[in-house]
Design an enzyme around this catalytic site. Structure first.
Site, PDB file in Angstrom:
ATOM      1  N   SER A 220      62.129   6.532  27.087  1.00 43.45           N
ATOM      2  CA  SER A 220      62.254   7.633  26.507  1.00 43.45           C
ATOM      3  C   SER A 220      63.992   8.262  26.777  1.00 43.45           C
ATOM      4  CB  SER A 220      61.884   9.262  26.694  1.00 43.45           C
ATOM      5  OG  SER A 220      60.884   9.179  27.934  1.00 43.45           O
TER       6      SER A 220
ATOM      7  N   ARG B 184      60.995 -14.664  41.333  1.00 43.36           N
ATOM      8  CA  ARG B 184      61.852 -13.285  40.925  1.00 43.36           C
ATOM      9  C   ARG B 184      63.035 -14.107  41.464  1.00 43.36           C
ATOM     10  NH1 ARG B 184      60.229  -8.963  42.051  1.00 43.36           N
ATOM     11  NH2 ARG B 184      59.139  -9.121  44.267  1.00 43.36           N
TER      12      ARG B 184
ATOM     13  N   MET C 257      61.065  -1.269  35.241  1.00 44.52           N
ATOM     14  CA  MET C 257      59.595  -1.650  35.997  1.00 44.52           C
ATOM     15  C   MET C 257      59.705  -2.699  37.494  1.00 44.52           C
ATOM     16  SD  MET C 257      58.816   1.049  35.723  1.00 44.52           S
ATOM     17  CE  MET C 257      57.271   1.438  36.670  1.00 44.52           C
TER      18      MET C 257
ATOM     19  N   ILE D  59      60.842  -4.782  40.403  1.00 49.04           N
ATOM     20  CA  ILE D  59      61.580  -5.075  41.551  1.00 49.04           C
ATOM     21  C   ILE D  59      63.341  -6.538  41.608  1.00 49.04           C
ATOM     22  CG2 ILE D  59      62.097  -4.805  44.282  1.00 49.04           C
ATOM     23  CD1 ILE D  59      59.411  -4.199  44.267  1.00 49.04           C
TER      24      ILE D  59
ATOM     25  N   ASN E  69      70.201   3.785  38.483  1.00 43.01           N
ATOM     26  CA  ASN E  69      68.564   3.722  38.415  1.00 43.01           C
ATOM     27  C   ASN E  69      68.298   5.526  37.919  1.00 43.01           C
ATOM     28  OD1 ASN E  69      65.631   2.982  38.175  1.00 43.01           O
ATOM     29  ND2 ASN E  69      65.406   3.512  40.598  1.00 43.01           N
TER      30      ASN E  69
ATOM     31  N   HIS F  39      64.741   7.881  39.306  1.00 46.40           N
ATOM     32  CA  HIS F  39      63.382   7.740  39.855  1.00 46.40           C
ATOM     33  C   HIS F  39      63.150   9.264  39.856  1.00 46.40           C
ATOM     34  CE1 HIS F  39      60.031   6.551  42.795  1.00 46.40           C
ATOM     35  NE2 HIS F  39      60.289   7.722  43.270  1.00 46.40           N
TER      36      HIS F  39
ATOM     37  N   LEU G 209      64.655  -0.219  47.589  1.00 47.66           N
ATOM     38  CA  LEU G 209      63.998   0.202  46.321  1.00 47.66           C
ATOM     39  C   LEU G 209      64.042   1.819  46.881  1.00 47.66           C
ATOM     40  CD1 LEU G 209      62.197  -0.150  43.523  1.00 47.66           C
ATOM     41  CD2 LEU G 209      60.518   0.629  45.422  1.00 47.66           C
TER      42      LEU G 209
END
Ligand code: GRF
Length: 234
Positions: free
Chosen positions: A39, A91, A116, A118, A133, A135, A170
């Site tokens: 969204s 990763r 979602m 890392i 980003n 959050h 993060l």
């Protein structure tokens, strides 16, 4: 004639009929990463088109084949791709493949919108200064998951969302813009999630627009909006 053809191909015949158009304008290229609903991605795509930013969302990339937002992007003619994190167990291999596909779209800005996974330090370094980003908390409070639940448990009287520049740590990095949402008696996690998400759809497009317009100045890890616009949405 060659020039004319180029215009027709880029802007369509309609752009020739319009009395005002720009040749060779430096359109900024935005790539958006999603994991699910998308969204926030939708809000950015819509604002970009409606407010006629000098920018284009050139690709939407997901780490899950089932990410619902992919359909929205595809319907609007935006390139889509899936880099499935389950296929790349390591990763570093996932990050490398993701970066390879992203770089194929030559982005000026990489937008994480509900992505979602890392991302490793090398990946973040590669996009340093051109990755944002969002959050769903008032950072630096509550990095990580379950932010609204944790805020309720802590007795917070306000929650919110933060758009920030991405750094290797993060949910850290210079804060661009925050929204503040009061906690009302009887609020549960779902209620807060819905009210904060609604504000995300305002602040994320605004922050992306500021980036595109070169209006974000960062000094010693602190971001100022160069027009003096408010960086808090109440
Ligand atoms: C948003 O709440 C965002 O802040 C968080 O994940 C959610 C993504 O929602 N990182 P959507 O996919 O943009 O709808």
């Amino acid at each position: 004639m060659v020039m004319l053809l180029a215009i027709v191909q880029k802007g369509g015949v309609d752009s020739l009929r319009s009395p005002v158009y720009t040749l060779g304008a430096p359109m900024k290229r935005i790539v958006i990463l999603i994991s699910g609903r998308g969204s926030n991605m939708e809000a950015i795509v819509r604002s970009c088109a409606e407010q006629r930013w000098a920018a284009q969302v050139v690709a939407v990339i997901a780490n899950r084949p089932a990410a619902a937002g992919l359909a929205y992007a595809a319907e609007r003619g935006i390139a889509t791709a899936v880099i499935d994190h389950q296929v790349h167990a390591e990763r570093a291999a996932f990050d490398a493949e993701l970066a390879r596909v992203i770089d194929g779209f030559a982005p000026d800005l990489l937008v994480l919108a509900g992505f979602m996974r890392i991302l490793g330090a090398d990946f973040v370094q590669h996009y340093a200064g051109r990755m944002l980003n969002i959050h769903p908390s008032l950072l630096p409070a509550f990095p990580g998951l379950h932010t609204h639940q944790r805020a309720l448990a802590a007795g917070c009287k306000a929650v919110g969302a933060t758009v920030h520049v991405v750094t290797p740590e993060l949910d850290h990095g210079p804060i661009v813009l925050q929204s503040v949402v009061p906690v009302r008696p009887g609020d549960d996690e779902a209620a807060l999630q819905a009210r904060v998400l609604a504000t995300e759809h305002t602040i994320y497009p605004l922050a992306v627009r500021w980036f595109i317009e070169g209006k974000l100045h960062v000094e010693n890890g602190l971001v100022t909006q160069t027009d003096g616009a408010s960086q808090v949405f109440l």
